[in-house]
Design an enzyme around this catalytic site. Structure first.
Site, mmCIF file in Angstrom:
data_model
loop_
_atom_site.group_PDB
_atom_site.id
_atom_site.type_symbol
_atom_site.label_atom_id
_atom_site.label_comp_id
_atom_site.label_asym_id
_atom_site.label_seq_id
_atom_site.Cartn_x
_atom_site.Cartn_y
_atom_site.Cartn_z
ATOM 1 N N ILE A 97 0.720 -1.068 -0.130
ATOM 2 C CA ILE A 97 0.012 0.093 -0.093
ATOM 3 C C ILE A 97 0.724 1.068 0.137
ATOM 4 O O ILE A 97 1.599 1.343 0.797
ATOM 5 C CB ILE A 97 -1.002 -0.031 1.283
ATOM 6 N N TYR A 98 0.831 1.941 -1.250
ATOM 7 C CA TYR A 98 1.646 3.062 -1.195
ATOM 8 C C TYR A 98 0.999 4.419 -1.744
ATOM 9 O O TYR A 98 0.042 4.081 -2.631
ATOM 10 C CB TYR A 98 2.969 2.905 -2.129
ATOM 11 N N GLY A 109 -4.587 5.908 2.225
ATOM 12 C CA GLY A 109 -3.932 4.543 2.450
ATOM 13 C C GLY A 109 -5.099 3.872 3.199
ATOM 14 O O GLY A 109 -5.221 2.701 3.119
ATOM 15 N N ASN A 136 10.013 1.382 9.944
ATOM 16 C CA ASN A 136 8.811 2.532 9.149
ATOM 17 C C ASN A 136 7.672 2.583 10.424
ATOM 18 O O ASN A 136 6.991 2.029 10.201
ATOM 19 C CB ASN A 136 8.393 1.779 8.286
ATOM 20 N N TYR A 143 -1.162 -0.143 10.727
ATOM 21 C CA TYR A 143 -1.625 -1.319 10.728
ATOM 22 C C TYR A 143 -2.240 -1.642 12.030
ATOM 23 O O TYR A 143 -3.178 -2.489 12.229
ATOM 24 C CB TYR A 143 -0.602 -2.491 10.177
ATOM 25 N N LYS A 145 -3.178 0.408 14.198
ATOM 26 C CA LYS A 145 -4.587 0.974 14.410
ATOM 27 C C LYS A 145 -5.436 0.296 13.612
ATOM 28 O O LYS A 145 -6.818 0.113 14.033
ATOM 29 C CB LYS A 145 -4.400 2.264 13.940
#
Length: 173
Positions: A97-98, A109, A136, A143, A145
């Site tokens: 996912i970018y 996102g 990161n 993720y 969250k």
């Protein structure tokens, strides 16, 4: 902000996919990696040949996030044998996912993530999983969250640099 559309990527979109892939990977990781390792990974990871193979793979799907026909982010999911690690038929892997840096913090996102979960449920997956670089923290928080929990680690090679990814999963039912 204008409406965002999420659309499935087809082979005819390969140039746009290559462009957003290169751009967002550089934006995300260039500052933390050597120029040589970045060049090597980008050349290999986003070559037209590799992207063609991935787009033609029935066990992988790509989706664009677009505003006004401009691609601002993308998602790649894998199932079955196309998963990079677990290869569990009950799972869906969120491989990428970018989102373009200028659109960070605007829930793009989250929209792409929601699409991944929708695809996973449609496929009857029991859980979704992914690998995220241990350095990161922004992605890890995202993720967590969304309910993902760490369950393992694996090595991701960027050029000649071995980096540790935290593997995370989310039970879907």
């Amino acid at each position: 902000m204008k409406p965002i559309t999420i659309i499935k990527v087809t082979i005819s979109d390969i140039n746009e996919l290559q462009k957003i892939g290169l751009q967002t990977f550089k934006e995300t990781f260039a500052d933390s990696n050597s120029e040589e390792n970045m060049k090597s990974y980008l050349k290999e990871g986003f070559s037209v040949e590799k992207l063609t193979t991935e787009l033609n793979n029935e066990n992988s799907e790509f989706y664009f996030a677009k505003i006004d026909n401009e691609v601002i982010g993308y998602l790649k999911v894998n199932f079955g044998e196309s998963q990079t690690e677990l290869k569990d038929n009950k799972a869906l892997e969120i491989e990428r996912i970018y989102v373009s840096k200028e659109f960070h913090g605007k829930s793009i996102g989250q929209l792409l993530y929601s699409k991944a979960i929708e695809v996973a449920k449609h496929k009857g997956s029991e859980y979704a999983w992914l690998g995220v670089w241990e350095e990161n923290p922004r992605a890890i928080r995202f993720y967590e969250k969304n309910g993902f929990v760490a369950f393992d680690k694996h090595i991701f090679k960027l050029g000649d640099d071995e980096q540790t990814d935290i593997m995370m999963k989310l039970k879907l039912n």
